[in-house]
Design a protein around this motif. Structure first.
Motif, PDB file in Angstrom:
ATOM      1  N   PRO A  33       8.596   2.743   3.608  1.00 55.95           N
ATOM      2  CA  PRO A  33       8.326   3.062   2.068  1.00 55.95           C
ATOM      3  C   PRO A  33       9.048   2.457   0.923  1.00 55.95           C
ATOM      4  O   PRO A  33      10.282   2.645   1.390  1.00 55.95           O
ATOM      5  CB  PRO A  33       8.199   4.561   2.040  1.00 55.95           C
ATOM      6  CG  PRO A  33       7.896   4.977   3.600  1.00 55.95           C
ATOM      7  CD  PRO A  33       8.319   4.031   4.342  1.00 55.95           C
ATOM      8  N   ASP A  34       8.330   1.594   0.135  1.00 55.77           N
ATOM      9  CA  ASP A  34       9.592   0.929  -0.880  1.00 55.77           C
ATOM     10  C   ASP A  34      10.224  -0.243  -0.425  1.00 55.77           C
ATOM     11  O   ASP A  34      10.869  -0.697  -1.189  1.00 55.77           O
ATOM     12  CB  ASP A  34      10.120   1.953  -1.652  1.00 55.77           C
ATOM     13  CG  ASP A  34       9.430   3.131  -2.338  1.00 55.77           C
ATOM     14  OD1 ASP A  34       8.406   2.712  -2.763  1.00 55.77           O
ATOM     15  OD2 ASP A  34       9.621   4.199  -2.379  1.00 55.77           O
ATOM     16  N   LEU A  35       9.924  -0.831   0.751  1.00 54.48           N
ATOM     17  CA  LEU A  35      10.584  -1.946   1.223  1.00 54.48           C
ATOM     18  C   LEU A  35       9.337  -2.887   1.701  1.00 54.48           C
ATOM     19  O   LEU A  35       8.388  -2.465   2.121  1.00 54.48           O
ATOM     20  CB  LEU A  35      11.312  -1.613   2.324  1.00 54.48           C
ATOM     21  CG  LEU A  35      12.820  -0.835   2.265  1.00 54.48           C
ATOM     22  CD1 LEU A  35      13.502  -0.691   3.462  1.00 54.48           C
ATOM     23  CD2 LEU A  35      13.517  -1.446   1.010  1.00 54.48           C
ATOM     24  N   SER A  36       9.875  -4.220   1.689  1.00 56.92           N
ATOM     25  CA  SER A  36       8.867  -5.405   2.134  1.00 56.92           C
ATOM     26  C   SER A  36       8.989  -5.359   3.781  1.00 56.92           C
ATOM     27  O   SER A  36       8.215  -5.982   4.540  1.00 56.92           O
ATOM     28  CB  SER A  36       9.322  -6.680   1.361  1.00 56.92           C
ATOM     29  OG  SER A  36       8.850  -6.496   0.168  1.00 56.92           O
ATOM     30  N   ASP A  37      10.342  -5.027   4.334  1.00 57.98           N
ATOM     31  CA  ASP A  37      10.519  -5.189   5.700  1.00 57.98           C
ATOM     32  C   ASP A  37       9.589  -3.999   6.370  1.00 57.98           C
ATOM     33  O   ASP A  37       9.010  -3.336   5.869  1.00 57.98           O
ATOM     34  CB  ASP A  37      12.086  -4.593   5.800  1.00 57.98           C
ATOM     35  CG  ASP A  37      12.921  -5.320   5.039  1.00 57.98           C
ATOM     36  OD1 ASP A  37      13.016  -6.661   5.184  1.00 57.98           O
ATOM     37  OD2 ASP A  37      13.577  -4.831   4.369  1.00 57.98           O
ATOM     38  N   GLY A  38       9.529  -4.335   7.803  1.00 52.02           N
ATOM     39  CA  GLY A  38       8.707  -3.668   8.540  1.00 52.02           C
ATOM     40  C   GLY A  38       9.398  -2.981   9.716  1.00 52.02           C
ATOM     41  O   GLY A  38      10.684  -3.839  10.085  1.00 52.02           O
ATOM     42  N   ASP A  98       0.874  -1.213  -0.073  1.00 51.27           N
ATOM     43  CA  ASP A  98       0.173  -0.039   0.279  1.00 51.27           C
ATOM     44  C   ASP A  98       0.874   1.483  -0.016  1.00 51.27           C
ATOM     45  O   ASP A  98       0.339   2.408  -0.381  1.00 51.27           O
ATOM     46  CB  ASP A  98      -0.977   0.056   1.176  1.00 51.27           C
ATOM     47  CG  ASP A  98      -2.005  -1.076   1.276  1.00 51.27           C
ATOM     48  OD1 ASP A  98      -2.494  -1.651   0.099  1.00 51.27           O
ATOM     49  OD2 ASP A  98      -2.103  -1.690   2.336  1.00 51.27           O
ATOM     50  N   VAL A  99       2.150   1.186   0.575  1.00 49.47           N
ATOM     51  CA  VAL A  99       2.738   2.537   0.882  1.00 49.47           C
ATOM     52  C   VAL A  99       3.992   2.557  -0.699  1.00 49.47           C
ATOM     53  O   VAL A  99       4.564   3.467  -0.600  1.00 49.47           O
ATOM     54  CB  VAL A  99       3.570   2.458   1.980  1.00 49.47           C
ATOM     55  CG1 VAL A  99       2.361   2.326   3.131  1.00 49.47           C
ATOM     56  CG2 VAL A  99       4.706   1.393   1.984  1.00 49.47           C
ATOM     57  N   ARG A 100       3.908   1.821  -1.553  1.00 50.69           N
ATOM     58  CA  ARG A 100       4.616   1.921  -2.580  1.00 50.69           C
ATOM     59  C   ARG A 100       4.054   3.019  -3.469  1.00 50.69           C
ATOM     60  O   ARG A 100       2.992   3.568  -3.457  1.00 50.69           O
ATOM     61  CB  ARG A 100       4.483   0.552  -3.535  1.00 50.69           C
ATOM     62  CG  ARG A 100       5.298  -0.837  -3.075  1.00 50.69           C
ATOM     63  CD  ARG A 100       5.084  -1.957  -4.140  1.00 50.69           C
ATOM     64  NE  ARG A 100       5.598  -2.939  -3.466  1.00 50.69           N
ATOM     65  CZ  ARG A 100       5.637  -4.228  -4.422  1.00 50.69           C
ATOM     66  NH1 ARG A 100       5.013  -4.452  -5.273  1.00 50.69           N
ATOM     67  NH2 ARG A 100       6.244  -5.278  -3.836  1.00 50.69           N
ATOM     68  N   ASN A 101       5.046   3.826  -4.020  1.00 52.40           N
ATOM     69  CA  ASN A 101       4.655   4.899  -4.889  1.00 52.40           C
ATOM     70  C   ASN A 101       4.080   5.919  -4.064  1.00 52.40           C
ATOM     71  O   ASN A 101       3.140   6.667  -4.534  1.00 52.40           O
ATOM     72  CB  ASN A 101       3.955   4.348  -6.076  1.00 52.40           C
ATOM     73  CG  ASN A 101       4.626   3.425  -6.951  1.00 52.40           C
ATOM     74  OD1 ASN A 101       5.631   3.525  -7.443  1.00 52.40           O
ATOM     75  ND2 ASN A 101       3.869   2.215  -6.984  1.00 52.40           N
ATOM     76  N   TYR A 137       1.405   5.969   0.743  1.00 51.05           N
ATOM     77  CA  TYR A 137       0.758   6.365   2.491  1.00 51.05           C
ATOM     78  C   TYR A 137      -0.173   7.376   2.197  1.00 51.05           C
ATOM     79  O   TYR A 137      -1.054   7.418   3.063  1.00 51.05           O
ATOM     80  CB  TYR A 137       1.926   6.299   3.182  1.00 51.05           C
ATOM     81  CG  TYR A 137       3.077   6.843   2.667  1.00 51.05           C
ATOM     82  CD1 TYR A 137       3.247   8.559   2.766  1.00 51.05           C
ATOM     83  CD2 TYR A 137       4.054   6.353   2.211  1.00 51.05           C
ATOM     84  CE1 TYR A 137       4.523   8.957   2.245  1.00 51.05           C
ATOM     85  CE2 TYR A 137       5.221   6.828   1.629  1.00 51.05           C
ATOM     86  CZ  TYR A 137       5.399   8.268   1.805  1.00 51.05           C
ATOM     87  OH  TYR A 137       6.607   8.896   1.295  1.00 51.05           O
ATOM     88  N   ASP A 138       0.251   8.417   1.391  1.00 51.75           N
ATOM     89  CA  ASP A 138      -0.727   9.644   1.077  1.00 51.75           C
ATOM     90  C   ASP A 138      -1.941   9.198   0.600  1.00 51.75           C
ATOM     91  O   ASP A 138      -3.102   9.883   1.238  1.00 51.75           O
ATOM     92  CB  ASP A 138      -0.121  10.579   0.151  1.00 51.75           C
ATOM     93  CG  ASP A 138       0.914  11.300   0.809  1.00 51.75           C
ATOM     94  OD1 ASP A 138       1.414  11.303   2.236  1.00 51.75           O
ATOM     95  OD2 ASP A 138       1.724  12.064   0.225  1.00 51.75           O
ATOM     96  N   LEU A 139      -2.161   8.251  -0.305  1.00 52.81           N
ATOM     97  CA  LEU A 139      -3.405   7.870  -0.846  1.00 52.81           C
ATOM     98  C   LEU A 139      -4.352   6.981   0.092  1.00 52.81           C
ATOM     99  O   LEU A 139      -5.482   7.155  -0.128  1.00 52.81           O
ATOM    100  CB  LEU A 139      -3.184   7.148  -2.307  1.00 52.81           C
ATOM    101  CG  LEU A 139      -2.424   7.987  -3.434  1.00 52.81           C
ATOM    102  CD1 LEU A 139      -2.045   6.945  -4.390  1.00 52.81           C
ATOM    103  CD2 LEU A 139      -3.345   8.893  -3.959  1.00 52.81           C
ATOM    104  N   PHE A 140      -3.599   6.201   1.003  1.00 53.67           N
ATOM    105  CA  PHE A 140      -4.270   5.580   1.827  1.00 53.67           C
ATOM    106  C   PHE A 140      -5.093   6.400   2.823  1.00 53.67           C
ATOM    107  O   PHE A 140      -6.179   6.034   3.076  1.00 53.67           O
ATOM    108  CB  PHE A 140      -3.252   4.600   2.753  1.00 53.67           C
ATOM    109  CG  PHE A 140      -3.815   3.614   3.709  1.00 53.67           C
ATOM    110  CD1 PHE A 140      -3.878   2.399   3.210  1.00 53.67           C
ATOM    111  CD2 PHE A 140      -4.110   3.729   5.099  1.00 53.67           C
ATOM    112  CE1 PHE A 140      -4.408   1.283   4.246  1.00 53.67           C
ATOM    113  CE2 PHE A 140      -4.699   3.175   5.770  1.00 53.67           C
ATOM    114  CZ  PHE A 140      -4.885   1.780   5.523  1.00 53.67           C
ATOM    115  N   GLU A 141      -4.383   7.360   3.478  1.00 57.69           N
ATOM    116  CA  GLU A 141      -5.225   8.079   4.142  1.00 57.69           C
ATOM    117  C   GLU A 141      -6.274   8.840   3.557  1.00 57.69           C
ATOM    118  O   GLU A 141      -7.412   9.389   4.168  1.00 57.69           O
ATOM    119  CB  GLU A 141      -4.111   9.341   4.777  1.00 57.69           C
ATOM    120  CG  GLU A 141      -3.351   8.975   5.904  1.00 57.69           C
ATOM    121  CD  GLU A 141      -2.538   9.875   6.443  1.00 57.69           C
ATOM    122  OE1 GLU A 141      -2.651   9.983   7.557  1.00 57.69           O
ATOM    123  OE2 GLU A 141      -1.606  10.358   5.836  1.00 57.69           O
TER     124      GLU A 141
END
Length: 504
Positions: free
Chosen positions: A110-115, A75-78, A81-85
């Protein structure tokens, strides 16, 4: 009683990766059944694109129940995270319900699979758990998994600070942790915390030919949690966990066995090696503790060179009790592969009365990352099955995350190994990586990690330490012992079930 529908990893997109019919089947079933609310633990979209969010907004409205949605790494690719909100809702938040609270946290990078639940969000989560400490039911939801998962290939993308988050949730008596991310449904009881992973609801990328699924979570008034993994084929897998009460246990009968657990002696000429501390520990073991067995969980030397091994042998031979050792990653550097077996032999399974001690060699040449491997897992499984008494498996690398240690998949098949250990009913697992002492029970398997006994570069606020583990007919008690002063700190007390429990 609270009933929750837990979905995850819909991966809504215009591409063939999205199975819209699967999502419709699940959303219709959720609407038809009696749920108090629904939690979606992330990867709502596939690439975080605007057109995907526009479609996701429409699809999510099909669920006609209160809905909490957590952001996932897709969801936070590209800058999604702004679009999610904009299209879905806040990245972090609190949902209150009868007798309880759900706190959701954005674990994405952002742009990583890690958390990661970073410093500020970690403090926010801690503050919220304190604020709602009076709630009978406390649920935390994030996208990334907290403990290693089976059937995911190489273990990775666990939260970088998973150990700290796990410790925080346990300290605040959290009832439930909900997550997704790896497309594998799984349920673990970690002490009294139930950790629930959801599979993917409507994505084509499933593991081992699995099908789409979602979870049904029911929390009863007595604290019992029931989790049903419901696949679209109609197959259901149920797990049930009830909190252990009371928490205070009293040992009954004579102590059966005492283990002293060491790790990270790191013998060398370097200034970081605390020779006098290790000498003090050897004296404590011989004069005061008098264990039945000493187990060293690896990193005996700082570097695998002959001079270090020669010095390590001097210390090792001074310990009067029977001893077992497995190599750590630093033991396998340089000539360590040749020198370790030359000086200490190859680790072998040993039986001592009612106890069987099974070593697992996890280090790989010149890397901190360890592995048991598919061949090694089959060998381990056979040895566990051949042991009919109390089983103790010991290795260097961790199978659960350790506080104050960044998780980077140190045991790359930790998920499969952890599942093997718990399903085969291993009573005790001893590890020694990460420089910090920690103990936790996963299902019925007690897992204890040792801190660094004599290496200055550790991560333990308690200082250099080692563990003392006492096994009674009805319980296991573990203490961490400060290596310089000998003061003790309780790591955990666990009641045993089965023949040794004295009928309890």
């Amino acid at each position: 009683m609270i009933r929750i529908a837990h979905i995850s990893d819909t991966h809504i997109t215009g591409e063939s990766a999205y199975k819209g019919y699967a999502y419709d089947l699940i959303s219709n079933e959720v609407n038809r059944l009696n749920f108090d609310f629904v939690v979606h633990t992330g990867d709502v979209t596939n690439n975080g694109l605007r057109e995907e969010y526009e479609r996701a907004e429409y699809e999510l409205k099909k669920i006609r129940k209160p809905l909490v949605v957590v952001p996932g790494n897709h969801d936070v690719r590209n800058v999604g995270y702004d679009l999610f909100e904009k299209f879905i809702g806040p990245l972090n938040g609190v949902y209150e319900f009868k007798d309880g609270v759900l706190i959701w946290v954005d674990s994405t990078i952002p742009d990583l699979s890690d958390g990661r639940i970073g410093k500020h969000k970690f403090r926010w989560l801690k503050k919220k758990l304190e604020e709602y400490s009076d709630r009978r039911i406390k649920i935390v939801a994030a996208h990334h998994h907290l403990v290693p998962l089976p059937n995911t290939g190489r273990e990775r993308n666990v939260l970088y600070n998973a150990g700290d988050v796990l410790d925080l949730l346990l300290r605040h008596d959290v009832t439930l942790y909900l997550c997704g991310h790896k497309h594998v449904p799984n349920v673990y009881r970690v002490e009294d915390l139930v950790v629930v992973n959801a599979g993917c609801a409507s994505c084509r990328k499933t593991r081992r030919g699995d099908v789409n699924s979602y979870n049904i979570v029911t929390i009863h008034d007595d604290g019992k949690a029931e989790v049903t993994i419901r696949r679209l084929t109609g197959e259901e897998v149920r797990a049930e966990h009830k909190p252990v009460r009371p928490k205070l246990f009293v040992p009954r009968g004579k102590r059966l066995f005492r283990i002293v657990q060491l790790s990270e002696t790191k013998v060398s000429d370097r200034v970081y090696f605390r020779r006098k501390v290790l000498e003090n520990v050897v004296n404590l073991i011989n004069d005061n503790l008098k264990p039945d067995l000493v187990i060293h969980n690896g990193d005996l030397v700082d570097m695998g060179i002959e001079r270090n091994f020669q010095k390590a042998v001097e210390f090792w031979e001074k310990i009067e009790a029977p001893k077992l050792i497995v190599p750590g990653h630093s033991d396998m550097t340089y000539l360590g592969y040749e020198l370790f077996p030359e000086y200490f032999g190859e680790p072998e399974t040993v039986s001592m009365g009612e106890f069987t001690f099974i070593p697992v060699s996890t280090p790989q040449y010149e890397t901190e990352i360890g592995v048991v491997g598919r061949f090694g897992q089959k060998k381990l499984e056979k040895e566990i099955e051949n042991a009919e008494n109390f089983k103790v498996v010991f290795m260097h690398h961790n199978v659960v995350p350790i506080p104050k240690s960044r998780e980077r998949g140190f045991l790359e098949d930790a998920g499969d190994v952890l599942k093997l250990l718990t399903e085969k009913g291993v009573e005790l697992v001893l590890t020694g990586h990460g420089g910090n002492a920690f103990a936790v029970r996963v299902e019925r398997t007690i897992i204890i990690n040792a801190g660094s006994v004599s290496w200055e570069l550790h991560r333990n606020p308690f200082g250099n330490s080692f563990n003392v583990i006492d096994i009674y007919p009805c319980m296991v008690i573990a203490f961490e012992v400060q290596a310089t002063w000998g003061s003790r700190r309780l790591l955990g007390v666990w009641k045993l079930k089965g023949p040794r429990a004295g009928g309890s």
